[in-house]
Design an enzyme around this catalytic site. Structure first.
Site, short mmCIF file in Angstrom:
data_model
loop_
_atom_site.label_atom_id
_atom_site.label_comp_id
_atom_site.label_asym_id
_atom_site.label_seq_id
_atom_site.Cartn_x
_atom_site.Cartn_y
_atom_site.Cartn_z
N ASP A 144 0.92 -1.30 -0.17
CA ASP A 144 -0.06 0.14 -0.14
C ASP A 144 1.03 1.15 0.11
O ASP A 144 2.12 1.35 0.39
CB ASP A 144 -0.95 -0.08 1.14
CG ASP A 144 -2.26 0.87 0.88
OD1 ASP A 144 -2.47 1.46 -0.07
OD2 ASP A 144 -3.11 0.39 1.75
N ASP A 198 -10.97 1.80 -3.06
CA ASP A 198 -11.52 1.51 -1.53
C ASP A 198 -12.81 1.67 -1.60
O ASP A 198 -13.39 1.20 -0.60
CB ASP A 198 -10.82 2.84 -0.84
CG ASP A 198 -9.34 2.32 -0.33
OD1 ASP A 198 -8.87 1.15 -0.53
OD2 ASP A 198 -8.61 3.37 0.22
#
Length: 735
Positions: free
Chosen positions: A481, A548
């Site tokens: 990430d 997301d």
């Protein structure tokens, strides 16, 4: 009459013309008095054309009148333009000398044509078998600067794709202020521009608009390709839709700050550039640099049969010539990620509880997300301290992994290697490891700073921490990430103008090192969702967390915009809980499964809280994935209908539908999602695509249709009730 030219690269010495001959397209350049001009990119030509498209008779400068040079410089369709000497359009190259002056003039000196293509050292790049690729290198030279610009082109058998890159060397110390990887000239003919825009949790939404006079640009100066714009442009004819019209697609194999620009000039010429963002960019080249400066690779496609053809060309190119992973042609494990299930509030027993229920449901992997290290009970500390939190995991990552393996699941783990928290042991010991301008307090974002991984000791420090976890545990998957942009650019070792690009080279180096040490690892990149979903990252990871936002209805537009360029096998897509944590919407579990089926497929929920009926549906979705994933992953993708701005008139529709069709046309899967239900409306008749016209196709309920019937008359969908209702239709060709 001469035989039409086959796949290959040709140079006609008499016409001084280069021709790149592809499956259905041709790319042509020619020389005028040593200047390299762009002649043509479009539908396949049979023979090498003349160079009237360069308008040599328009420029008296070419016939020996030096007083008219500026007219020539500002009108000639240069294949690769340089600023400062009369070309006032958006330029591909800007070079500053030691005195601070900008100016240059590039002329042809030599070229080479060969089979295969060369690697771009330190950069992601296309590849393939030598017999399937033809390459051309053209050397341009500025004698006053001592500057050599090598333009590199590669074409690929069976694809209408040109891969372009640039290498620059100098005989003296110079500064590159702008370097585009590709520049393309077209004559404007009512063309429109398609780009992808968005923000966090709503990435890659199509935007289509008329190209007016002046300059239009997209880009990122954030150090990542970004959520807001995307490194892709399509210049399309006004009538272009899925199946008709001309389309020129341009993308770049790069993951950092980029710039795409298009100018419609005073003479209705289009100049289209794509490359590294020149905002603050300044790269020093000198005689002692044998390798020179290598610009990232740009990818150009052409289609005379609409956007659908462009999409499938990009998909085929990425699957055949860009994604290297051993997982490319394999089913990815069905995983469950604990992030939306627990956020930071978990311990070993909770993860094992999820794993036990997941195993019964047919799920194959548990991924432990953020919160397992340091004192990470929230997002305000511990990044950079990749040591296990023994309060949560008393047996460590290795102990947890063994227990998960004993249950029958594989294990994955989350890292954010590029970041450091101000509240961390690493920052307290090495505050200089954070990117920062000397004398200025750096900006916080998500309570974290960015590590200066342009420094080797910083890269090694972080890499070793990550690698030690992987060496000691049976980890099969890593989610990498990156949750904030780069600001306050300063470094103790790296020049400011070179920082953003050297940072990206460092990311590539770290991921290459990781994959070399752990060749069986499935790597999924993520950047606050889809903030660095680009061709460059796909070179290292075969899949990317798409967004997301896991809401199924929101994902329809996000995934369609993503699939405009990227193959379904690269799209990280999960079924999440309802009401959805981002938008609060409740959507039928069945529909959530249909939407996630377009991508890698997994779950983002606390499965222990589901009732028996919901768990049974999970079992059925797992079976659905195993039944159809080969078709979705390897087949051709067709957009059937949508509500996006990609095609004129889409905004009046209320449904999304797409197809995955086997390459041999033997089967096809139609997914139909009704976004909004309506009163007194009939079932929708939609025309299918990609089928064999004279073949008979059968549905599981026994209904049969001929391919031409489905494609020309259409297929009548079932009547659905409610917002977000969906249906799958599996067509199998009868023998």
């Amino acid at each position: 009459m001469n035989k039409p030219l086959d796949f290959g690269i040709y140079y006609d010495e008499i016409k001084e013309t280069f021709m790149l001959q592809m499956e259905g397209a041709s790319y042509v350049m020619a020389l005028c008095d040593g200047y390299l001009g762009h002649v043509y990119f479009g539908k396949k030509l049979g023979y090498i054309p003349g160079k009237d498209a360069l308008r040599p008779k328009d420029y008296t400068y070419l016939s020996g009148k030096p007083a008219d040079k500026c007219v020539f410089m500002d009108g000639f369709p240069f294949e690769y333009s340089i600023s400062g000497t009369g070309d006032f359009r958006v330029n591909a190259l800007k070079v500053r000398n030691d005195d601070g002056f900008v100016g240059g003039e590039l002329k042809y000196i030599s070229h080479r044509i060969y089979d295969g293509k060369k690697d771009l050292k330190g950069l992601p790049h296309s590849f393939g078998k030598e017999d399937d690729i033809k390459s051309l290198e053209i050397d341009l030279f500025d004698k006053d600067l001592g500057l050599t610009v090598m333009l590199c082109y590669s074409i690929f058998r069976g694809l209408d794709v040109v891969a372009k890159s640039v290498n620059i060397k100098a005989d003296r110390e110079l500064y590159l202020e702008k370097v585009m990887s590709s520049s393309l000239s077209l004559q404007w003919n009512n063309h429109e521009l398609i780009t992808l825009h968005g923000s966090w949790a709503r990435e890659r939404i199509p935007d289509r608009r008329v190209i007016g006079h002046g300059i239009t640009s997209i880009g990122s100066s954030r150090g990542i390709s970004g959520h807001q714009d995307h490194p892709f442009m399509a210049v399309v004819s006004q009538d272009a839709d899925e199946d008709t019209g001309e389309v020129y697609g341009v993308s770049i194999v790069y993951s950092g700050s980029y710039l795409g620009e298009i100018e419609r000039t005073q003479h209705n010429e289009l100049r289209i550039n794509m490359g590294i963002n020149d905002d603050g960019f300044s790269w020093k080249v000198s005689p002692d640099d044998d390798e020179g400066f290598a610009a990232p690779e740009a990818i150009l496609t052409y289609s005379d049969s609409g956007l659908g053809s462009m999409t499938r060309t990009f998909h085929d190119f990425m699957r055949k010539h860009l994604i290297r992973s051993k997982y490319l042609h394999k089913k990815r494990p069905i995983l469950i990620n604990n992030w939306e299930a627990t956020y930071f509030n978990f311990d070993e027993e909770k993860l094992l509880e999820i794993a036990r229920v997941a195993k019964k449901a047919g799920i194959e992997m548990l991924v432990m997300d953020d919160g397992w290290f340091g004192r990470r009970d929230s997002d305000n500390c511990s990044l950079g301290d990749w040591t296990v939190d023994r309060k949560k995991l008393p047996n460590g990552v290795d102990g947890l992994c063994k227990k998960i393996n004993e249950i029958g699941l594989e294990m994955g783990i989350w890292f954010e290697p590029e970041m450091i928290s101000p509240d961390s042991d690493l920052f307290r010991a090495h505050p200089d490891y954070a990117i920062q301008i000397p004398g200025r307090d750096p900006s916080w974002c998500r309570s974290q700073y960015v590590l200066d991984i342009t420094r080797k000791e910083v890269r090694d420090c972080v890499y070793e921490q990550v690698a030690e976890i992987l060496r000691s545990s049976n980890i099969k998957y890593v989610k990498w990430d990156m949750n904030r942009p780069i600001t306050d650019v300063g470094s103790t070792v790296t020049r400011a103008g070179e920082f953003h690009h050297r940072y990206m080279l460092a990311v590539y180096e770290m991921q290459e090192r990781l994959l070399n040490e752990f060749p069986d690892l499935l790597l999924e990149n993520c950047t606050s969702g889809g903030g660095r979903f680009d061709p460059g990252m796909l070179y290292y990871s075969p899949q990317f967390w798409c967004s997301d936002d896991t809401d199924a209805i929101e994902r329809l537009g996000i995934q369609e915009g993503t699939a405009l360029i990227y193959p379904p096998s690269s799209i990280g897509a999960h079924v999440s809980i309802c009401p959805n944590h981002i938008v609060g919407r409740t959507t039928d579990l069945k529909t959530r499964g249909y939407v996630a089926l377009l991508g890698t497929f997994g779950y983002e929920m606390d499965i222990t809280k589901l009732n028996d009926e919901e768990l049974q549906q999970i079992n059925e979705q797992v079976e659905m994935y195993h039944k159809y994933n080969d078709l979705v992953r390897e087949g051709d993708y067709y957009r059937i209908c949508s509500c996006s701005a990609l095609i004129h008139g889409n905004e009046y529709k209320k449904s999304y539908a797409w197809m995955n069709v086997a390459v041999d046309k033997s089967e096809a899967l139609l997914t139909y999602i009704q976004v909004r239900g309506g009163a007194n409306e009939r079932s929708e008749m939609i025309r299918l695509k990609g089928l064999q016209p004279d073949a008979e196709y059968e549905l599981p309920d026994g209904r049969t249709f001929y391919g031409d019937e489905l494609m020309n008359i259409g297929f009548l969908t079932d009547k659905l009730y409610g917002d977000g209702a969906g249906a799958l239709y599996h067509f199998v060709r009868r023998k």
